[in-house]
Scaffold this motif. Structure first.
Motif, mmCIF file in Angstrom:
data_model
loop_
_atom_site.group_PDB
_atom_site.id
_atom_site.type_symbol
_atom_site.label_atom_id
_atom_site.label_comp_id
_atom_site.label_asym_id
_atom_site.label_seq_id
_atom_site.Cartn_x
_atom_site.Cartn_y
_atom_site.Cartn_z
ATOM 1 N N ASN A 168 0.820 -1.295 0.265
ATOM 2 C CA ASN A 168 -0.183 -0.097 -0.478
ATOM 3 C C ASN A 168 1.235 1.144 -0.234
ATOM 4 O O ASN A 168 0.324 2.458 0.379
ATOM 5 C CB ASN A 168 -0.523 0.528 0.850
ATOM 6 N N LYS A 169 2.115 1.482 0.122
ATOM 7 C CA LYS A 169 2.810 2.126 0.239
ATOM 8 C C LYS A 169 4.054 2.312 -1.090
ATOM 9 O O LYS A 169 4.402 1.786 -1.875
ATOM 10 C CB LYS A 169 3.961 2.089 1.369
ATOM 11 N N ILE A 170 4.410 3.589 -1.410
ATOM 12 C CA ILE A 170 5.624 3.455 -2.634
ATOM 13 C C ILE A 170 6.673 4.265 -1.734
ATOM 14 O O ILE A 170 6.575 4.910 -0.531
ATOM 15 C CB ILE A 170 4.926 4.745 -3.153
ATOM 16 N N LYS A 171 7.645 4.424 -2.357
ATOM 17 C CA LYS A 171 8.654 5.067 -2.175
ATOM 18 C C LYS A 171 9.370 6.443 -2.589
ATOM 19 O O LYS A 171 8.772 6.000 -4.764
ATOM 20 C CB LYS A 171 9.976 4.066 -2.102
ATOM 21 N N LEU A 172 9.643 7.187 -3.165
ATOM 22 C CA LEU A 172 9.170 8.860 -3.304
ATOM 23 C C LEU A 172 10.584 9.204 -3.674
ATOM 24 O O LEU A 172 11.630 9.641 -2.130
ATOM 25 C CB LEU A 172 8.455 9.660 -3.419
ATOM 26 N N THR A 173 11.534 9.107 -4.560
ATOM 27 C CA THR A 173 12.386 9.386 -4.466
ATOM 28 C C THR A 173 13.356 10.424 -5.666
ATOM 29 O O THR A 173 12.276 10.799 -6.524
ATOM 30 C CB THR A 173 13.886 8.300 -5.155
ATOM 31 N N LEU A 174 13.501 11.565 -5.070
ATOM 32 C CA LEU A 174 14.041 12.726 -5.391
ATOM 33 C C LEU A 174 15.165 13.408 -4.975
ATOM 34 O O LEU A 174 16.388 13.269 -4.462
ATOM 35 C CB LEU A 174 12.807 13.721 -4.016
ATOM 36 N N LYS A 175 15.857 14.224 -6.781
ATOM 37 C CA LYS A 175 16.850 14.570 -7.067
ATOM 38 C C LYS A 175 16.404 16.487 -6.655
ATOM 39 O O LYS A 175 15.607 16.676 -6.904
ATOM 40 C CB LYS A 175 17.443 14.435 -8.321
ATOM 41 N N LEU A 176 17.132 16.475 -5.301
ATOM 42 C CA LEU A 176 17.524 18.480 -5.441
ATOM 43 C C LEU A 176 18.348 18.681 -5.564
ATOM 44 O O LEU A 176 19.396 18.268 -5.876
ATOM 45 C CB LEU A 176 17.220 18.168 -3.787
ATOM 46 N N ASP A 177 18.116 20.383 -5.644
ATOM 47 C CA ASP A 177 19.382 21.467 -6.408
ATOM 48 C C ASP A 177 20.038 21.650 -5.352
ATOM 49 O O ASP A 177 20.744 21.902 -5.328
ATOM 50 C CB ASP A 177 18.297 22.025 -7.172
ATOM 51 N N LYS A 178 20.004 20.749 -3.866
ATOM 52 C CA LYS A 178 21.066 21.151 -3.203
ATOM 53 C C LYS A 178 21.864 20.751 -2.210
ATOM 54 O O LYS A 178 21.320 19.400 -1.577
ATOM 55 C CB LYS A 178 19.819 22.614 -2.053
ATOM 56 N N PRO A 179 22.672 20.366 -2.018
ATOM 57 C CA PRO A 179 23.677 19.414 -1.839
ATOM 58 C C PRO A 179 23.501 19.286 -0.020
ATOM 59 O O PRO A 179 23.577 18.032 0.185
ATOM 60 C CB PRO A 179 24.684 19.856 -1.488
ATOM 61 N N GLU A 180 22.680 20.667 0.726
ATOM 62 C CA GLU A 180 22.388 20.619 2.333
ATOM 63 C C GLU A 180 20.928 19.804 2.766
ATOM 64 O O GLU A 180 19.900 20.657 1.778
ATOM 65 C CB GLU A 180 22.765 22.000 3.017
ATOM 66 N N LEU A 181 20.816 19.014 3.303
ATOM 67 C CA LEU A 181 19.297 18.019 3.611
ATOM 68 C C LEU A 181 18.610 18.334 4.421
ATOM 69 O O LEU A 181 17.860 18.442 5.176
ATOM 70 C CB LEU A 181 19.512 16.893 2.945
ATOM 71 N N ARG A 182 19.263 19.063 5.858
ATOM 72 C CA ARG A 182 19.262 19.459 6.798
ATOM 73 C C ARG A 182 17.900 20.201 6.896
ATOM 74 O O ARG A 182 17.004 19.715 8.106
ATOM 75 C CB ARG A 182 20.580 20.314 8.236
ATOM 76 N N TYR A 183 17.561 21.324 6.117
ATOM 77 C CA TYR A 183 16.524 21.907 6.784
ATOM 78 C C TYR A 183 14.875 21.318 6.021
ATOM 79 O O TYR A 183 13.788 21.340 6.787
ATOM 80 C CB TYR A 183 16.718 23.442 6.522
ATOM 81 N N ILE A 184 15.475 20.976 4.690
ATOM 82 C CA ILE A 184 14.047 19.791 4.237
ATOM 83 C C ILE A 184 14.100 18.967 4.630
ATOM 84 O O ILE A 184 12.603 18.486 4.849
ATOM 85 C CB ILE A 184 15.160 19.646 2.567
ATOM 86 N N LYS A 185 15.042 18.159 5.530
ATOM 87 C CA LYS A 185 14.258 16.981 5.878
ATOM 88 C C LYS A 185 13.089 16.946 7.797
ATOM 89 O O LYS A 185 12.643 16.246 7.328
ATOM 90 C CB LYS A 185 15.209 16.006 6.637
#
Length: 221
Positions: A168-185
């Motif tokens: 019932n679930k999916i995995k969504l893989t995102l390519k982002l334009d910023k190397p820093e992930l702390r805030y988006i996470k």
């Protein structure tokens, strides 16, 4: 991104009158385990290196040898994704390309197909990769993109795959334009999104091998 655009012209087709020893020589020269067999412009299948060795008759003609994977082909106007699908279904690293009249045009190798997909998914761009888990009913790329943009981050590309642990679930893989992930996470987690994994890329990808490796990681292959 149609299949014909990625035909590898360095891989020649075999004729029924060719001998096994010539086919083996070609395979060793161009470093492939398979060669397509074509008769009067029609694709018949692939001759494998393993079949030739098992036959142990270098003078045998191709017409005397059993061929593999007669269904390992796509139409020339099909998307490069279809090449990867057929490759996976047939367990082959090479796929024949035919026109709509079933005439043979050439082959696409998996190396070429993966490189093409890597280009289209911005894998070579500097940034980061984020993997989320969610119910399919909760999936909204527009909403996720909106949350990303609140942290001055843009989604360059995305890829959905099924979750092997929960149908019932999916995995969504995102390519982002910023190397820093702390805030988006932190933002995504605050809105209830579960983060499975992440990859931060500090330097520009500089080689074809790195680009293909990152694509495989992106697609979770």
């Amino acid at each position: 991104m149609q299949a014909y655009e990625f035909i590898n012209n360095l891989i020649p087709p075999l004729k029924l009158s060719d001998q096994a020893k010539m086919a083996l020589g070609w395979m060793q020269e161009i470093r492939t385990n398979f060669l397509p067999v074509v008769d009067k412009g029609k694709f018949l299948g692939f001759l494998s290196e393993e079949t030739i060795f098992d036959l142990n008759n270098p003078d045998a003609k191709v017409e005397e040898i059993s061929l593999d994977m007669p269904a390992c082909w796509v139409y020339s106007d099909q998307h490069i994704y279809d090449v990867l699908r057929v490759s996976s279904e047939q367990d082959s690293n090479i796929v024949a390309v035919l026109d709509r009249e079933m005439a043979y045009m050439g082959v696409v190798t998996m190396e070429d197909a993966i490189a093409a997909i890597a280009d289209s998914l911005s894998i070579q761009s500097q940034g980061s990769v984020l993997v989320l888990s969610m119910n399919m009913t909760d999936y909204s790329l527009a909403e996720i993109a909106r949350l990303a943009e609140t942290e001055n981050t843009k989604i360059l590309s995305s890829f959905i795959s099924s979750d092997p642990l929960d149908e019932n679930k999916i995995k969504l893989t995102l390519k982002l334009d910023k190397p820093e992930l702390r805030y988006i996470k932190a933002t995504l987690e605050r809105f209830g999104y579960k983060i499975l994994d992440h990859y931060q890329e500090e330097t520009q990808i500089s080689s074809e091998e790195d680009r293909i490796g990152n694509l495989l990681r992106f697609l979770d292959i």
